[in-house]
Design a protein around this motif. Structure first.
Motif, mmCIF file in Angstrom:
data_model
loop_
_atom_site.group_PDB
_atom_site.id
_atom_site.type_symbol
_atom_site.label_atom_id
_atom_site.label_comp_id
_atom_site.label_asym_id
_atom_site.label_seq_id
_atom_site.Cartn_x
_atom_site.Cartn_y
_atom_site.Cartn_z
ATOM 1 N N PHE A 91 0.813 -1.222 0.000
ATOM 2 C CA PHE A 91 0.000 0.000 0.000
ATOM 3 C C PHE A 91 0.848 1.274 0.000
ATOM 4 C CE2 PHE A 91 -2.586 -3.283 2.085
ATOM 5 C CZ PHE A 91 -3.629 -3.345 1.166
ATOM 6 N N GLY A 92 2.014 1.207 -0.660
ATOM 7 C CA GLY A 92 2.899 2.370 -0.694
ATOM 8 C C GLY A 92 2.551 3.379 -1.776
ATOM 9 N N PHE A 93 1.518 3.093 -2.558
ATOM 10 C CA PHE A 93 1.112 3.989 -3.640
ATOM 11 C C PHE A 93 0.743 5.369 -3.086
ATOM 12 C CE2 PHE A 93 -2.606 5.717 -5.971
ATOM 13 C CZ PHE A 93 -1.955 6.079 -7.143
ATOM 14 N N ASP A 143 -17.799 8.529 -6.481
ATOM 15 C CA ASP A 143 -17.257 9.471 -5.487
ATOM 16 C C ASP A 143 -16.120 10.295 -6.097
ATOM 17 O OD1 ASP A 143 -19.025 8.586 -3.573
ATOM 18 O OD2 ASP A 143 -17.610 7.211 -2.629
ATOM 19 N N MET A 144 -15.276 9.635 -6.898
ATOM 20 C CA MET A 144 -14.179 10.370 -7.545
ATOM 21 C C MET A 144 -14.719 11.442 -8.480
ATOM 22 S SD MET A 144 -10.964 8.011 -8.526
ATOM 23 C CE MET A 144 -10.366 6.699 -7.478
ATOM 24 N N ALA A 145 -15.817 11.118 -9.169
ATOM 25 C CA ALA A 145 -16.427 12.103 -10.078
ATOM 26 C C ALA A 145 -16.899 13.324 -9.289
ATOM 27 C CB ALA A 145 -17.590 11.463 -10.834
ATOM 28 N N GLN A 146 -17.404 13.090 -8.074
ATOM 29 C CA GLN A 146 -17.836 14.212 -7.235
ATOM 30 C C GLN A 146 -16.629 15.008 -6.727
ATOM 31 O OE1 GLN A 146 -20.561 12.993 -4.170
ATOM 32 N NE2 GLN A 146 -22.234 12.967 -5.628
ATOM 33 N N ILE A 147 -15.572 14.279 -6.320
ATOM 34 C CA ILE A 147 -14.365 14.943 -5.811
ATOM 35 C C ILE A 147 -13.707 15.761 -6.926
ATOM 36 C CG2 ILE A 147 -12.050 14.567 -4.826
ATOM 37 C CD1 ILE A 147 -13.271 12.036 -3.453
ATOM 38 N N GLU A 166 -8.556 13.555 4.450
ATOM 39 C CA GLU A 166 -9.418 12.369 4.445
ATOM 40 C C GLU A 166 -9.832 12.007 3.018
ATOM 41 O OE1 GLU A 166 -13.601 11.474 6.506
ATOM 42 O OE2 GLU A 166 -12.178 12.442 7.875
ATOM 43 N N LEU A 167 -10.155 13.028 2.227
ATOM 44 C CA LEU A 167 -10.521 12.802 0.824
ATOM 45 C C LEU A 167 -9.348 12.215 0.040
ATOM 46 C CD1 LEU A 167 -12.652 15.892 -0.308
ATOM 47 C CD2 LEU A 167 -13.416 13.534 -0.002
ATOM 48 N N GLN A 168 -8.157 12.776 0.261
ATOM 49 C CA GLN A 168 -6.960 12.278 -0.429
ATOM 50 C C GLN A 168 -6.732 10.807 -0.112
ATOM 51 O OE1 GLN A 168 -3.384 14.570 0.202
ATOM 52 N NE2 GLN A 168 -4.311 16.472 -0.466
ATOM 53 N N GLU A 169 -6.876 10.463 1.161
ATOM 54 C CA GLU A 169 -6.650 9.076 1.577
ATOM 55 C C GLU A 169 -7.716 8.161 0.971
ATOM 56 O OE1 GLU A 169 -4.694 5.891 3.555
ATOM 57 O OE2 GLU A 169 -4.114 7.829 2.710
ATOM 58 N N TYR A 170 -8.951 8.648 0.915
ATOM 59 C CA TYR A 170 -10.037 7.864 0.319
ATOM 60 C C TYR A 170 -9.735 7.578 -1.160
ATOM 61 C CZ TYR A 170 -14.537 6.587 -1.631
ATOM 62 O OH TYR A 170 -15.540 5.923 -2.299
ATOM 63 N N VAL A 171 -9.284 8.618 -1.875
ATOM 64 C CA VAL A 171 -8.970 8.464 -3.304
ATOM 65 C C VAL A 171 -7.793 7.499 -3.481
ATOM 66 C CG1 VAL A 171 -8.097 9.687 -5.348
ATOM 67 C CG2 VAL A 171 -9.916 10.704 -3.971
ATOM 68 N N ARG A 172 -6.801 7.619 -2.613
ATOM 69 C CA ARG A 172 -5.623 6.750 -2.688
ATOM 70 C C ARG A 172 -6.023 5.274 -2.514
ATOM 71 N NH1 ARG A 172 -1.277 4.489 0.225
ATOM 72 N NH2 ARG A 172 -2.392 4.568 2.201
ATOM 73 N N ILE A 173 -6.803 5.005 -1.463
ATOM 74 C CA ILE A 173 -7.223 3.627 -1.172
ATOM 75 C C ILE A 173 -8.135 3.097 -2.286
ATOM 76 C CG2 ILE A 173 -8.537 2.181 0.436
ATOM 77 C CD1 ILE A 173 -5.827 3.030 1.549
ATOM 78 N N SER A 174 -9.046 3.957 -2.773
ATOM 79 C CA SER A 174 -9.966 3.544 -3.846
ATOM 80 C C SER A 174 -9.188 3.180 -5.105
ATOM 81 C CB SER A 174 -10.961 4.672 -4.167
ATOM 82 O OG SER A 174 -11.769 4.936 -3.056
ATOM 83 N N SER A 175 -8.158 3.975 -5.421
ATOM 84 C CA SER A 175 -7.341 3.714 -6.616
ATOM 85 C C SER A 175 -6.677 2.352 -6.527
ATOM 86 C CB SER A 175 -6.245 4.781 -6.772
ATOM 87 O OG SER A 175 -6.800 6.060 -6.759
ATOM 88 N N MET A 176 -6.146 2.043 -5.349
ATOM 89 C CA MET A 176 -5.488 0.745 -5.168
ATOM 90 C C MET A 176 -6.503 -0.399 -5.244
ATOM 91 S SD MET A 176 -2.475 1.353 -2.354
ATOM 92 C CE MET A 176 -3.532 1.994 -1.071
#
Length: 197
Positions: A91-93, A143-147, A166-176
């Motif tokens: 999870f280093g992405f 959610d990404m479309a909203q962000i 929090e949003l950045q972390e959500y996007v990071r985890i979602s991408s992975m």
């Protein structure tokens, strides 16, 4: 590259890619958007050789021809580094976004650009329909479309800082998570049987 270094050790920083885009006179996309585009393509299952990636990167950034050899190197390092990060199981992405020395409004805008790029790359790669996506993935992409539409007031305060992180972390985890859904992660090589002499 020595045996102890991986491609992600050469991954350019956000501002290095900004400098490359400026040096190449590209005003159509930001470093965050370019990184998002690449991650979207890769998450949807795309892989490129360096030549094909450079050609695509030129199209995406509206560069007609590279002026500097160093720009090509930075873009190939970007590609190799992002693939290496996404394929690791630790999870280093990381998202390529500006540091917190920029205003919160600017950082929020960069996150929006990253998400816009990601969705474009994922969509352009094609091959995935609503039916092929799980409910969880549909929700993450929605959610990404909203962000991607995010806008903060220039005087956003520290409360917004926590929300932005929090949003950045959500996007990071979602991408992975999306990457893991459509890509086989390399299996760790089995260690040869250790024998003592």
């Amino acid at each position: 590259m020595s045996e102890t270094q991986s491609p992600e050790d050469f991954l350019p920083e956000y501002y290095e890619i900004c400098d490359v885009l400026i040096a190449e006179d590209s005003m159509t996309s930001s470093a965050a958007e370019l990184h998002g585009l690449l991650c979207g393509y890769l998450s949807a299952g795309a892989r490129f050789n360096h030549e094909a990636w450079l050609k695509l990167a030129m199209e995406l950034t509206d560069i007609s021809d590279f002026r500097h050899e160093s720009s090509k190197l930075a873009f190939t390092d970007l590609y190799d580094g992002v693939v290496a990060q996404l394929e690791q199981s630790d999870f280093g992405f990381q998202l390529m976004l500006p540091d917190d020395d920029l205003s919160m409004a600017e950082r929020a805008e960069a996150l929006g650009c990253w998400c816009q790029g990601y969705l474009s790359g994922f969509g352009l790669q094609g091959g995935h329909t609503n039916e092929s996506l799980s409910g969880e993935l549909k929700e993450a992409l929605s959610d990404m479309a909203q962000i991607a539409q995010i806008e903060l007031e220039p005087d956003a305060d520290e409360d917004n800082e926590a929300d932005l992180m929090e949003l950045q972390e959500y996007v990071r985890i979602s991408s992975m998570m999306i990457f893991g859904e459509f890509n086989e992660l390399p299996q760790p090589e089995a260690a040869p049987g250790a024998t003592l002499h």
